[in-house]
Design an enzyme around this catalytic site. Structure first.
Site, PDB file in Angstrom:
ATOM      1  N   ARG A  36       0.819  -1.219   0.000  1.00 41.59           N
ATOM      2  CA  ARG A  36       0.000   0.000   0.000  1.00 41.59           C
ATOM      3  C   ARG A  36       0.857   1.275   0.000  1.00 41.59           C
ATOM      4  O   ARG A  36       0.453   2.288   0.575  1.00 41.59           O
ATOM      5  CB  ARG A  36      -0.950   0.026   1.197  1.00 41.59           C
ATOM      6  CG  ARG A  36      -1.971  -1.082   1.191  1.00 41.59           C
ATOM      7  CD  ARG A  36      -3.206  -0.637   0.439  1.00 41.59           C
ATOM      8  NE  ARG A  36      -4.206  -1.705   0.397  1.00 41.59           N
ATOM      9  CZ  ARG A  36      -5.442  -1.582   0.848  1.00 41.59           C
ATOM     10  NH1 ARG A  36      -5.851  -0.460   1.366  1.00 41.59           N
ATOM     11  NH2 ARG A  36      -6.280  -2.574   0.747  1.00 41.59           N
ATOM     12  N   ARG A  40      -3.095   6.670   0.919  1.00 43.86           N
ATOM     13  CA  ARG A  40      -3.598   7.787   1.723  1.00 43.86           C
ATOM     14  C   ARG A  40      -2.596   8.471   2.633  1.00 43.86           C
ATOM     15  O   ARG A  40      -2.853   9.583   3.080  1.00 43.86           O
ATOM     16  CB  ARG A  40      -4.808   7.314   2.546  1.00 43.86           C
ATOM     17  CG  ARG A  40      -6.047   7.162   1.700  1.00 43.86           C
ATOM     18  CD  ARG A  40      -7.167   6.513   2.478  1.00 43.86           C
ATOM     19  NE  ARG A  40      -6.835   5.107   2.752  1.00 43.86           N
ATOM     20  CZ  ARG A  40      -7.626   4.280   3.420  1.00 43.86           C
ATOM     21  NH1 ARG A  40      -8.762   4.726   3.911  1.00 43.86           N
ATOM     22  NH2 ARG A  40      -7.277   3.034   3.618  1.00 43.86           N
ATOM     23  N   ARG A  49      -6.793  12.753  -4.679  1.00 48.60           N
ATOM     24  CA  ARG A  49      -7.992  12.050  -4.260  1.00 48.60           C
ATOM     25  C   ARG A  49      -9.117  13.027  -3.917  1.00 48.60           C
ATOM     26  O   ARG A  49     -10.303  12.698  -4.073  1.00 48.60           O
ATOM     27  CB  ARG A  49      -7.615  11.174  -3.057  1.00 48.60           C
ATOM     28  CG  ARG A  49      -8.688  10.357  -2.446  1.00 48.60           C
ATOM     29  CD  ARG A  49      -9.116   9.193  -3.296  1.00 48.60           C
ATOM     30  NE  ARG A  49     -10.129   8.455  -2.543  1.00 48.60           N
ATOM     31  CZ  ARG A  49     -11.384   8.838  -2.435  1.00 48.60           C
ATOM     32  NH1 ARG A  49     -11.814   9.910  -3.073  1.00 48.60           N
ATOM     33  NH2 ARG A  49     -12.235   8.148  -1.703  1.00 48.60           N
ATOM     34  N   ASP A  85      -7.110  -1.886  -7.363  1.00 47.43           N
ATOM     35  CA  ASP A  85      -7.644  -2.594  -6.209  1.00 47.43           C
ATOM     36  C   ASP A  85      -7.988  -4.008  -6.639  1.00 47.43           C
ATOM     37  O   ASP A  85      -8.309  -4.249  -7.812  1.00 47.43           O
ATOM     38  CB  ASP A  85      -8.894  -1.882  -5.669  1.00 47.43           C
ATOM     39  CG  ASP A  85      -9.226  -2.375  -4.271  1.00 47.43           C
ATOM     40  OD1 ASP A  85      -8.631  -1.877  -3.306  1.00 47.43           O
ATOM     41  OD2 ASP A  85     -10.045  -3.307  -4.154  1.00 47.43           O
ATOM     42  N   TYR A 158     -15.494 -11.400  -0.353  1.00 49.00           N
ATOM     43  CA  TYR A 158     -16.161 -10.105  -0.588  1.00 49.00           C
ATOM     44  C   TYR A 158     -17.475 -10.297  -1.341  1.00 49.00           C
ATOM     45  O   TYR A 158     -18.488  -9.669  -1.026  1.00 49.00           O
ATOM     46  CB  TYR A 158     -15.247  -9.165  -1.382  1.00 49.00           C
ATOM     47  CG  TYR A 158     -14.175  -8.508  -0.538  1.00 49.00           C
ATOM     48  CD1 TYR A 158     -14.487  -7.460   0.317  1.00 49.00           C
ATOM     49  CD2 TYR A 158     -12.851  -8.931  -0.598  1.00 49.00           C
ATOM     50  CE1 TYR A 158     -13.507  -6.857   1.094  1.00 49.00           C
ATOM     51  CE2 TYR A 158     -11.868  -8.335   0.174  1.00 49.00           C
ATOM     52  CZ  TYR A 158     -12.201  -7.293   1.024  1.00 49.00           C
ATOM     53  OH  TYR A 158     -11.247  -6.698   1.801  1.00 49.00           O
TER      54      TYR A 158
HETATM   55  O1  1CP Z   1       0.351   0.749  -3.160  1.00 48.49           O
HETATM   56  C1  1CP Z   1      -0.620  -0.004  -3.135  1.00 48.49           C
HETATM   57  O2  1CP Z   1      -0.552  -1.156  -2.673  1.00 48.49           O
HETATM   58  C2  1CP Z   1      -1.902   0.560  -3.632  1.00 48.49           C
HETATM   59  C3  1CP Z   1      -2.731  -0.326  -4.499  1.00 48.49           C
HETATM   60  C4  1CP Z   1      -3.731  -1.190  -3.729  1.00 48.49           C
HETATM   61  C5  1CP Z   1      -3.661  -2.581  -3.533  1.00 48.49           C
HETATM   62  C6  1CP Z   1      -2.517  -3.514  -3.884  1.00 48.49           C
HETATM   63  C7  1CP Z   1      -4.970  -0.743  -3.175  1.00 48.49           C
HETATM   64  C8  1CP Z   1      -5.425   0.652  -3.145  1.00 48.49           C
HETATM   65  N1  1CP Z   1      -5.654  -1.846  -2.740  1.00 48.49           N
HETATM   66  C9  1CP Z   1      -4.881  -2.972  -2.920  1.00 48.49           C
HETATM   67  C10 1CP Z   1      -5.229  -4.363  -2.625  1.00 48.49           C
HETATM   68  C11 1CP Z   1      -6.380  -4.652  -1.746  1.00 48.49           C
HETATM   69  N2  1CP Z   1      -7.613  -4.045  -1.724  1.00 48.49           N
HETATM   70  C12 1CP Z   1      -6.403  -5.716  -0.815  1.00 48.49           C
HETATM   71  C13 1CP Z   1      -5.270  -6.693  -0.622  1.00 48.49           C
HETATM   72  C14 1CP Z   1      -4.190  -6.144   0.234  1.00 48.49           C
HETATM   73  C15 1CP Z   1      -4.550  -5.934   1.681  1.00 48.49           C
HETATM   74  O3  1CP Z   1      -4.892  -6.901   2.360  1.00 48.49           O
HETATM   75  O4  1CP Z   1      -4.456  -4.765   2.115  1.00 48.49           O
HETATM   76  C16 1CP Z   1      -7.661  -5.707  -0.191  1.00 48.49           C
HETATM   77  C17 1CP Z   1      -8.154  -6.646   0.879  1.00 48.49           C
HETATM   78  C18 1CP Z   1      -8.426  -4.648  -0.775  1.00 48.49           C
HETATM   79  C19 1CP Z   1      -9.827  -4.282  -0.473  1.00 48.49           C
HETATM   80  C20 1CP Z   1      -9.969  -2.856  -0.090  1.00 48.49           C
HETATM   81  N3  1CP Z   1      -9.930  -1.825  -0.971  1.00 48.49           N
HETATM   82  C21 1CP Z   1     -10.112  -2.309   1.204  1.00 48.49           C
HETATM   83  C22 1CP Z   1     -10.161  -3.103   2.492  1.00 48.49           C
HETATM   84  C23 1CP Z   1     -11.579  -3.297   2.874  1.00 48.49           C
HETATM   85  C24 1CP Z   1     -11.761  -4.264   4.006  1.00 48.49           C
HETATM   86  O5  1CP Z   1     -12.470  -5.264   3.799  1.00 48.49           O
HETATM   87  O6  1CP Z   1     -11.214  -4.017   5.064  1.00 48.49           O
HETATM   88  C25 1CP Z   1     -10.188  -0.905   1.082  1.00 48.49           C
HETATM   89  C26 1CP Z   1     -10.400   0.117   2.164  1.00 48.49           C
HETATM   90  C27 1CP Z   1     -10.048  -0.615  -0.306  1.00 48.49           C
HETATM   91  C28 1CP Z   1      -9.993   0.722  -0.938  1.00 48.49           C
HETATM   92  C29 1CP Z   1      -8.607   1.145  -1.322  1.00 48.49           C
HETATM   93  N4  1CP Z   1      -7.763   0.376  -2.100  1.00 48.49           N
HETATM   94  C30 1CP Z   1      -6.566   1.064  -2.312  1.00 48.49           C
HETATM   95  C31 1CP Z   1      -6.711   2.329  -1.637  1.00 48.49           C
HETATM   96  C32 1CP Z   1      -5.648   3.406  -1.641  1.00 48.49           C
HETATM   97  C33 1CP Z   1      -7.966   2.357  -1.027  1.00 48.49           C
HETATM   98  C34 1CP Z   1      -8.553   3.526  -0.229  1.00 48.49           C
HETATM   99  C35 1CP Z   1      -9.424   4.300  -1.150  1.00 48.49           C
HETATM  100  C36 1CP Z   1      -9.422   5.779  -0.903  1.00 48.49           C
HETATM  101  O7  1CP Z   1      -8.493   6.489  -1.346  1.00 48.49           O
HETATM  102  O8  1CP Z   1     -10.369   6.256  -0.291  1.00 48.49           O
END
Ligand code: 1CP
Length: 358
Positions: A36, A40, A49, A85, A158
């Site tokens: 990640r 943010r 964003r 994502d 999911y």
């Molecule tokens: O640098 C990076 O890694 C950014 C790219 C990235 C990746 C690889 C994002 C951006 N998401 C992911 C993978 C991802 N998404 C996973 C696997 C990794 C992990 O376990 O963290 C998972 C489970 C998700 C699902 C997801 N997307 C969540 C979690 C929800 C939950 O069930 O708890 C969330 C909050 C997101 C949104 C998201 N994805 C990425 C960002 C920067 C965000 C936040 C969005 C925003 O800017 O508001």
């Protein structure tokens, strides 16, 4: 704009440090990136964003490429991960998606009819905007680019729930495994085929490594993991194009599954902070795993410098028995300070050299 700070860290060898470590080489300075790392905690991300929805950032190749580059400009990380994502390819499969900021799916996928309504991903170029971002990034990046997808079990969790962790503990998919195991298997097979296409297309577009995130497989016991989650991952890896780079497979909270995870056919296994790298390496010995990735607790980035230094040393020492890509044990937290993230990357590079000299 040029990308700062990308000296070839492996003079003479030609292959970047990250890829050499993935192959099992002991590389100094040790390569590091942060899960990640685009997101943010970066002010430049928050600025962008504020003007665009998260999904628009993901779906606009110029913006996705820009966000991918942001941490690479700021820190001397040794790899970049595509900004996207894991849930993005579900939309073209017919499941509408929004983020508030956690994911919410338009409808849960729990019944035979719902599963039958899922569309296969277009084999030519699923999610063309992702492939376009990858092609743009390969023209600009000085470090290897990691493409990724969600593992079928985590995506199914999911889908069955209709959304993210905030809503539930993913009971719906496990319930399906008990109640209608053949349905769960069908859903996983569909997702496996789709992710093989999707990740394969990323490799063909230029991703030099491929990472599979199984963030919720840790909720399964070893038997269900081996029966449902593992074969779906093996099926993806077996179908990736021959020109693929290393495959990294990460199961959050997967310590109790490690011997089974080793059977996934991935080259590199991601380890979270709950397991020591040295212990994990012993348990994986004799298999085909070439390297480990991990595993600093992301919350160690809240610590004062001395504590962080001690923790980085420890992870380096525990990882030293073979190929090691330094990373966090899970994603960097949104309120992490920039100074701390920068310090981490620099500490990994300098402390791994000191260790070499002693
Ligand atoms: O640098 C990076 O890694 C950014 C790219 C990235 C990746 C690889 C994002 C951006 N998401 C992911 C993978 C991802 N998404 C996973 C696997 C990794 C992990 O376990 O963290 C998972 C489970 C998700 C699902 C997801 N997307 C969540 C979690 C929800 C939950 O069930 O708890 C969330 C909050 C997101 C949104 C998201 N994805 C990425 C960002 C920067 C965000 C936040 C969005 C925003 O800017 O508001």
């Amino acid at each position: 704009m040029s990308i700062a700070g990308h000296d070839p860290r492996s003079p003479g060898s030609g292959m970047p440090a990250f890829l050499r470590a993935c192959r099992g080489e002991r590389v100094r300075p040790a390569p590091v990136w942060m899960m990640r790392q685009a997101g943010r905690y970066l002010p430049e991300y928050r600025k962008l964003r504020a003007r665009h929805h998260f999904l628009d950032l993901c779906k606009t190749p110029e913006l996705a490429a820009e966000v991918t580059l942001q941490p690479v400009r700021r820190f001397s990380v040794d790899a970049a991960i595509l900004f996207s994502d894991i849930l993005i390819p579900l939309e073209p499969m017919g499941v509408g998606l929004r983020f508030e900021p956690g994911p919410i799916l338009e409808r849960p996928i729990r019944t035979e009819q719902a599963i039958a309504s899922l569309r296969p991903l277009d084999a030519e170029e699923p999610c063309g905007f992702v492939m376009e971002a990858i092609r743009m990034l390969r023209r600009e990046l000085g470090v290897p680019l990691i493409g990724f997808c969600g593992a079928p079990f985590t995506l199914a969790a999911y889908l069955a729930e209709g959304g993210g962790r905030a809503k539930a503990s993913f009971d719906s998919i496990v319930r399906m495994m008990y109640e209608r195991p053949e349905l769960a298997e069908r859903l996983l097979a569909i997702l496996s085929d789709a992710m093989a296409e999707y990740l394969g297309a990323q490799v063909r577009a230029g991703a030099q490594a491929a990472m599979i995130f199984d963030s919720w497989a840790g909720i399964l016991g070893p038997e269900f993991y081996a029966r449902f989650a593992l074969p779906a991952v093996q099926r993806i890896i077996a179908r990736l194009p021959a020109e693929r780079g290393p495959v990294i497979y990460f199961v959050l909270g997967g310590a109790h599954l490690l011997e089974k995870i080793a059977e996934s056919d991935a080259d590199v296994i991601g380890i979270d902070w709950r397991t020591s790298l040295s212990g994990a390496r012993m348990r994986l010995a004799g298999g085909r795993v070439t390297a480990l990735q991990g595993n600093l607790d992301p919350r160690a980035l809240y610590a004062p410098e001395e504590t962080l230094r001690r923790e980085v040393r420890r992870v380096l020492r525990e990882g030293a028995g073979g190929g090691h890509v330094f990373n966090l044990g899970h994603g960097i937290l949104p309120d992490t300070s920039l100074a701390s993230a920068e310090r981490l990357v620099d500490l990994v590079h300098t402390l791994s050299m000191e260790e070499e000299a002693s």
